[in-house]
Design a protein around this motif. Structure first.
Motif: not given
Length: 161
Positions: A30-39, A76-82, A84-96
């Motif tokens: 997920y982090a790699n995909i977001l980095k690509q999107q940001l780039s 990839e987000w679906e895997s994180v949702l499935l 991930g823990d709640a706080e990390t999912i929240g942080a991932a959402r804020k990042w995207h």
């Protein structure tokens, strides 16, 4: 009885290790995909003349790449949702969501160099928060990596002589 307890304990440890590996894979992917999107968005921002962005990217090509990347990010987000823990999912959402805000500038739906700089700085903060929580969820010892504050010191205006 002792053998049964030892086997159950070994099974639980093995299961926890497998899930840790799956969470690591999901978070990293997920982090790699977001980095690509940001780039892509930053390169489009360079085309629009925003500061501290390099390697301009043709607007139409960038729009195509953003759309393709968003499909991968959503998958990839679906895997994180499935898993991930709640706080990390929240942080991932804020990042995207922070990346999406940068995309608004790249797409020409928002304007202004100061806003662009704030938006990219927010992405850095959101990324740092995600990594700190992901590392905690994965029980990775030690402090998180140094902050990805943006723009970097070497990108700042040169001081007058």
């Amino acid at each position: 009885m002792a053998t049964s307890i030892a086997e159950r304990s070994r099974w639980r440890r093995g299961r926890a290790e497998r899930w840790d590996a799956k969470r690591l894979d999901a978070y990293a992917s997920y982090a790699n995909i977001l980095k690509q999107q940001l780039s892509i968005a930053q390169r489009m921002g360079a085309t629009r003349g925003f500061p501290h962005a390099a390697d301009p990217l043709d607007f139409e090509l960038g729009m195509t790449q953003l759309a393709e990347n968003e499909v991968r990010r959503a998958a990839e987000w679906e895997s994180v949702l499935l898993i991930g823990d709640a706080e990390t999912i929240g942080a991932a959402r804020k990042w995207h969501e922070a990346v999406w805000n940068v995309e608004l500038y790249a797409r020409g739906l928002k304007d202004g160099h100061a806003g662009w700089t704030r938006a990219v700085q927010q992405v850095s903060r959101a990324r740092d928060a995600f990594y700190a929580l992901a590392r905690r969820d994965l029980d990775i010892a030690g402090p998180p990596p140094p902050s990805g504050n943006w723009p970097r010191a070497w990108q700042q205006e040169d001081e007058p002589v």
